[in-house]
Design a protein around this motif. Structure first.
Motif, short mmCIF file in Angstrom:
data_model
loop_
_atom_site.label_atom_id
_atom_site.label_comp_id
_atom_site.label_asym_id
_atom_site.label_seq_id
_atom_site.Cartn_x
_atom_site.Cartn_y
_atom_site.Cartn_z
N ALA A 90 0.84 -1.21 0.00
CA ALA A 90 0.00 0.00 0.00
C ALA A 90 0.87 1.25 0.00
O ALA A 90 0.56 2.24 -0.67
CB ALA A 90 -0.92 0.00 1.22
N GLY A 91 1.97 1.19 0.74
CA GLY A 91 2.90 2.32 0.76
C GLY A 91 3.55 2.55 -0.58
O GLY A 91 3.68 3.69 -1.04
N VAL A 92 3.93 1.47 -1.23
CA VAL A 92 4.56 1.57 -2.56
C VAL A 92 3.58 2.15 -3.57
O VAL A 92 3.94 3.03 -4.37
CB VAL A 92 5.05 0.18 -3.04
CG1 VAL A 92 5.49 0.23 -4.50
CG2 VAL A 92 6.19 -0.30 -2.17
N VAL A 93 2.33 1.69 -3.54
CA VAL A 93 1.30 2.20 -4.45
C VAL A 93 1.09 3.70 -4.22
O VAL A 93 0.96 4.49 -5.17
CB VAL A 93 -0.03 1.45 -4.27
CG1 VAL A 93 -1.15 2.12 -5.07
CG2 VAL A 93 0.13 0.00 -4.71
N THR A 94 1.08 4.12 -2.95
CA THR A 94 0.91 5.53 -2.61
C THR A 94 2.05 6.37 -3.17
O THR A 94 1.84 7.46 -3.72
CB THR A 94 0.85 5.71 -1.08
OG1 THR A 94 -0.22 4.92 -0.55
CG2 THR A 94 0.62 7.17 -0.72
N ILE A 95 3.28 5.85 -3.06
CA ILE A 95 4.45 6.58 -3.57
C ILE A 95 4.41 6.67 -5.10
O ILE A 95 4.60 7.75 -5.67
CB ILE A 95 5.75 5.88 -3.12
CG1 ILE A 95 5.92 6.02 -1.61
CG2 ILE A 95 6.96 6.48 -3.83
CD1 ILE A 95 7.05 5.19 -1.05
N ILE A 96 4.15 5.53 -5.75
CA ILE A 96 4.20 5.48 -7.21
C ILE A 96 3.11 6.35 -7.84
O ILE A 96 3.34 7.04 -8.84
CB ILE A 96 4.07 4.02 -7.69
CG1 ILE A 96 5.30 3.22 -7.26
CG2 ILE A 96 3.90 3.95 -9.20
CD1 ILE A 96 5.17 1.73 -7.49
N THR A 97 1.90 6.31 -7.27
CA THR A 97 0.78 7.07 -7.84
C THR A 97 0.71 8.49 -7.29
O THR A 97 -0.18 9.25 -7.68
CB THR A 97 -0.56 6.37 -7.55
OG1 THR A 97 -0.76 6.30 -6.12
CG2 THR A 97 -0.56 4.96 -8.12
N GLU A 98 1.63 8.82 -6.38
CA GLU A 98 1.65 10.14 -5.73
C GLU A 98 0.33 10.43 -5.03
O GLU A 98 -0.17 11.56 -5.03
CB GLU A 98 1.97 11.24 -6.75
CG GLU A 98 3.37 11.11 -7.34
CD GLU A 98 3.71 12.24 -8.29
OE1 GLU A 98 2.80 13.02 -8.65
OE2 GLU A 98 4.89 12.34 -8.67
N GLY A 99 -0.25 9.38 -4.46
CA GLY A 99 -1.48 9.52 -3.69
C GLY A 99 -2.74 9.47 -4.52
O GLY A 99 -3.85 9.44 -3.97
N ASN A 100 -2.62 9.44 -5.83
CA ASN A 100 -3.80 9.40 -6.71
C ASN A 100 -4.07 7.96 -7.11
O ASN A 100 -3.72 7.51 -8.21
CB ASN A 100 -3.56 10.27 -7.95
CG ASN A 100 -4.78 10.31 -8.87
OD1 ASN A 100 -5.90 10.02 -8.44
ND2 ASN A 100 -4.55 10.66 -10.12
N ILE A 101 -4.71 7.21 -6.22
CA ILE A 101 -4.97 5.79 -6.44
C ILE A 101 -5.85 5.55 -7.66
O ILE A 101 -5.75 4.53 -8.33
CB ILE A 101 -5.62 5.16 -5.18
CG1 ILE A 101 -4.82 5.50 -3.92
CG2 ILE A 101 -5.74 3.65 -5.35
CD1 ILE A 101 -3.40 4.99 -3.95
N MET A 102 -6.71 6.53 -7.99
CA MET A 102 -7.63 6.38 -9.12
C MET A 102 -6.88 6.30 -10.46
O MET A 102 -7.45 5.90 -11.47
CB MET A 102 -8.62 7.54 -9.16
CG MET A 102 -9.62 7.53 -8.00
SD MET A 102 -10.55 5.97 -7.91
CE MET A 102 -11.45 6.04 -9.46
#
Length: 309
Positions: A136-148
């Motif tokens: 979840a942390g990696v996804v947050t970093i990669i998408t810059e918080g824009n999960i959509m």
């Protein structure tokens, strides 16, 4: 394993995966002068020149490899060195950074699954929870918080290349655990890199690297040297040592440190902006690594307390 020694292993795995994060920066510099397969070949060829002397100096009484052992070393070189790096650089060149990063971030999940099935390693709830936190942390970093942003991705042929990268690295990690039952991390890494370099040679020659040497920059050569010495020699030896000591499943959780390291280094060396999403993501990654790796230590503490109580 004693608590102090356990933390030493965790520190080694953190150093290993942190150096892998720097490969994103170095690769970005090297790709300006050379093609993907050539970069991989030069990187691992340089590592081979260092690894074999180190192995001969440090290791004593190295077991004589059998035909089966040579086959395993060749398989490690084919999966984790040759195919993985070709897939990784092809994806870096043709796939969106977010998509390729997410595929690579899925590696620990496949490694943990294969470790349970193939190696019969014990996968606990804390391992899984820690892995999910870190992911979840990696996804947050990669998408810059824009999960959509993930919803907008569609299937593309390059996804097969990305999937190949994930599968081959998982195989390298899991099969490596089998080899490490007989050989040290230095010996295993040296032979695997040696075979991988041989497999990469024809792909490099196909790119006609001699045509690019004259136009290459010193920064590109320094980047390749960095990937040879730190990312490969240091990083791969420490990673295999960690697998040898705590297992492939638990060691794989530390792979999530790689994107955190990459982002921090990009901030320092490339002047990229450090966002709030990055800080939150890094917190989740570190929390996940702690939760996913602390189970054994706590169990040992309970056993020790019961014995002395």
């Amino acid at each position: 394993m004693e608590r102090k020694k356990q933390w030493v292993v965790y520190g080694m795995l953190t150093v290993a995966t942190s150096t892998w994060g720097s490969a994103f920066i170095a690769g970005k510099i090297a790709i300006e002068s050379f093609e993907p397969a050539t970069i991989s070949f030069l990187r691992f060829f340089g590592a081979v020149l260092l690894l074999f002397p180190i192995m001969w100096l440090v290791e004593k009484d190295i077991p004589k490899p059998t035909r089966k052992d040579w086959g395993m070393f060749a398989l490690l070189g084919l999966t984790g060195i040759a195919i993985y790096n070709i897939c990784f650089f092809l994806a870096s060149k043709h796939a969106p950074v977010i998509k390729s990063s997410l595929f690579i971030a899925a590696n620990p999940m496949l490694i943990m699954l294969l470790s349970g099935i193939v190696l019969k390693e014990t996968i606990t709830k804390r391992n899984i929870i820690g892995l999910l936190f870190a992911f979840a942390g990696v996804v947050t970093i990669i998408t810059e918080g824009n999960i959509m942003a993930l919803v907008r991705f569609q299937f593309e042929p390059i996804d097969f290349i990305l999937l190949g990268a994930v599968i081959t690295w998982a195989l390298y990690s899991v099969l490596g655990r089998i080899v490490l039952r007989k050989y040290s991390s230095i010996v295993s890494t040296t032979y695997a890199v040696g075979f991988g370099t041989l497999f990469l040679l024809p792909f490099s020659l196909f790119e006609k690297p001699w045509e690019h040497v004259a136009a290459s920059t010193w920064s590109a050569w320094l980047a390749i040297a960095h990937m040879s010495v730190f990312v490969t020699v240091l990083g791969f030896i420490l990673y295999y040592y960690g697998i040898q000591k705590i297992g492939a499943a638990k060691a794989s959780i530390f792979i999530n440190v790689m994107p955190v390291s990459a982002v921090l280094m990009a901030t320092i060396f490339l002047g990229e902006k450090l966002t709030v999403a990055t800080i939150i993501g890094a917190f989740f990654v570190l929390s996940g690594v702690y939760v996913g790796t602390s189970v054994k230590r706590r169990k040992e503490g309970h056993i020790k307390h019961a014995k002395t109580g």
